[in-house]
Design an enzyme around this catalytic site. Structure first.
Site, PDB file in Angstrom:
ATOM      1  N   GLU A 263       0.820  -1.204   0.000  1.00 32.45           N
ATOM      2  CA  GLU A 263       0.000   0.000   0.000  1.00 32.45           C
ATOM      3  C   GLU A 263       0.860   1.263   0.000  1.00 32.45           C
ATOM      4  O   GLU A 263       1.928   1.300   0.606  1.00 32.45           O
ATOM      5  CB  GLU A 263      -0.916   0.000   1.223  1.00 32.45           C
ATOM      6  N   GLU A 464     -11.605  -4.444  -2.791  1.00 26.77           N
ATOM      7  CA  GLU A 464     -10.986  -5.574  -2.086  1.00 26.77           C
ATOM      8  C   GLU A 464     -11.537  -5.629  -0.674  1.00 26.77           C
ATOM      9  O   GLU A 464     -11.806  -4.605  -0.062  1.00 26.77           O
ATOM     10  CB  GLU A 464      -9.464  -5.380  -2.075  1.00 26.77           C
TER      11      GLU A 464
END
Length: 555
Positions: A263, A464
């Site tokens: 991320e 997600e």
């Protein structure tokens, strides 16, 4: 050393690090390169919100205003109104087990995997998500790559008629050598960190985080003569050259890792804790104490004529478990996050993260130009202090998002400039459940803000789930949030990555729910890739699911 916020009459905070590309606001962000024909042309949105610009870096930040309602946001930003949406659904991908490829590069449990992939085809799944670990492929020596296991996985997916999304993971996986999921950074990288510990992120207590190389040394030759950015670029180029014949045909997407857990964020607290941080409400720590980050902060402080601001993060931030309203920095009323020094520091801290993402996007765009793969990056779903004015856990992760400032629109705009899509987690989570244990948490509020930023910049979304779920309520929540993003768009540009495939997915009651969800999200259309390459895998049937259950039982 942490420092207090000095009293200064007025100061306009700015991020002083220079960029090498233009970041001026455009009315309609450019999201496509000439060779990327897969995405539809941008839709014209008239953006009329009040803007607060940062003069040095040229970015703009709309006033957040706390709006979570789509209709209110439509009025505020002057959308032209909903249009008739074409009857088209959204494809579903399933993330493969994290431990499929061993450290020696070989695929584990190939028979179970084959049966599982054939079962996914029967459900109408479009493809699979395959994580490719830097610590496995380039493990022993720099520029020596072993793609063997991943080539085998792609070949198997191809024979089954499934597409592949590749995740280039430049971070550590697991908690340590005893963890069955453990994959460290490459050994030769760890050797360089031993020589220069400041390559790792460091907090105010001197604790080093080894999940991902500090972005402060992005451009410095700290990895045996190469910079981290050069190492990432070389890896991406070798991936492109190795899989060239499959790019755009079988491998249709590449998600480029940009930080811990892949991320774009700082490791404000270890990723294994972050996965459950909404239960413990951890604030996180600012990661700016390696010598490279401190040098950047010091230079920016000198640039604005406030040298005393260049020695570290603010004081009064509490600790990982401290109540934010009891801290000097994060408290809603009178917190120093909203002082001149607080604004300066947060502009610099978030700006460094944005610059890191921009550097990687620029390299990836050049490398994958003409391959017909869709590129994307992932943003963390940090929601457990979203209801506070200061959003403390977002600030320590590098997202300068508060009740007075939109921290996600600059990220979406940056991704759009390079033709990147946005992957975000948190789908499936509901406010009504989270607020039972944490009243200031709002996964839905966070996700709506991020999705609206993506709509404004017209970039594709890969949804997600944060943790594996198999109950109806969570599947229904995914459908709800996907409609929030796709509502009114001529082409939805939405897909979903289900995290992740395991034995429980194939249990009868779970499998029934999952297949129903796939059909609902895809609009009853079958998105299954029909890749007619003369493979040896025969058409699948329901009996394949039974075989998978049996295989998992005896493996």
């Amino acid at each position: 050393m942490a420092i207090a916020s000095p009293s200064t009459p007025t100061f306009s905070a700015s991020f002083c690090c220079k960029r090498t590309v233009s970041t001026h606001l455009t009315r309609f962000p450019s999201t496509l390169s000439p060779t990327r024909t897969r995405h539809p042309p941008p839709r014209r949105f008239a953006i009329s919100s009040r803007l607060n610009s940062s003069k040095s870096c040229g970015s703009v930040y709309p006033d957040n205003g706390g709006s979570e309602d789509f209709e209110h946001y439509e009025l505020q930003h002057g959308f032209t109104g909903p249009v008739e949406r074409r009857r088209r659904g959204s494809p579903v991908y399933v993330t493969l087990p994290a431990e499929l490829v061993a450290e020696d590069g070989k695929v584990r449990r190939i028979k179970v995997l084959t049966a599982s992939l054939r079962a996914l085809v029967t459900a109408g799944v479009e493809g699979v998500v395959m994580e490719i670990w830097w610590g496995i492929v380039e493990r022993e020596k720099p520029r020596v790559y072993n793609w063997g296991g991943y080539l085998d996985l792609v070949a198997l997916a191809r024979r089954c008629g499934l597409k592949v999304r590749a995740v280039l993971a430049f971070h550590q996986r697991g908690t340590g050598p005893g963890d069955p999921l453990w994959v460290s950074l490459p050994q030769w990288v760890l050797e360089e960190i031993d020589k220069d510990p400041d390559i790792a992120y460091t907090d105010r207590f001197g604790r080093r985080n080894m999940e991902y190389i500090s972005l402060g040394c992005d451009m410095f030759p700290v990895l045996k003569g190469r910079s981290p950015l050069q190492a990432y670029s070389d890896f991406m180029m070798n991936f492109r050259d190795t899989f060239r014949s499959l790019l755009g045909v079988v491998i249709t997407g590449v998600q480029v890792g940009m930080g811990p857990a892949g991320e774009l964020r700082y490791p404000s607290c270890p990723s294994q804790k972050l996965a459950w941080a909404w239960h413990t409400r951890e604030l996180g720590e600012f990661q700016c104490y390696d010598k490279y980050m401190i040098a950047s902060l010091n230079a920016c402080a000198h640039h604005v004529g406030m040298r005393e601001w260049g020695y570290g993060s603010p004081i009064g931030t509490g600790n990982l478990m401290h109540g934010p309203e009891n801290t000097e920095f994060f408290k809603s009323n009178g917190g120093s996050w909203n002082t001149p020094f607080g604004k300066f520091f947060l502009h610099w801290y978030s700006g460094m993260l944005l610059l890191h993402g921009e550097r990687i996007c620029r390299e990836a765009k050049t490398i994958f130009q003409g391959t017909e793969v869709d590129t994307s990056a992932k943003v963390a779903g940090i929601h457990w202090h979203y209801g506070m004015q200061s959003h403390p856990s977002e600030l320590t992760a590098g997202y300068y998002n508060t009740s007075r400032r939109d921290g996600y629109l600059p990220i979406a705009r940056m991704l759009g400039r390079y033709g990147f899509g946005l992957c975000c987690s948190g789908f499936g989570m509901r406010d009504v459940e989270e607020k039972k244990t944490n009243p200031v948490s709002s996964p839905e509020g966070f996700l709506k803000q991020l999705l609206l930023a993506a709509r404004v910049c017209h970039i594709p979304i890969e949804g997600e789930n944060s943790a594996t779920f198999l109950e109806d309520e969570s599947f229904e929540q995914v459908l709800k949030m996907s409609k929030f993003y796709t509502y009114g768009l001529e082409s939805p540009n939405f897909s979903f990555n289900f995290m992740r495939m395991d034995r429980y997915l194939f249990e009868q009651h779970n499998w029934v729910r999952f297949t129903r969800f796939v059909k609902q999200l895809s609009g009853a259309n079958i998105f299954r890739a029909r890749l007619d390459f003369g493979g040896d895998v025969q058409p699948t049937s329901v009996s394949d699911v039974v075989k998978v259950r049996a295989a998992y039982t005896y493996c």
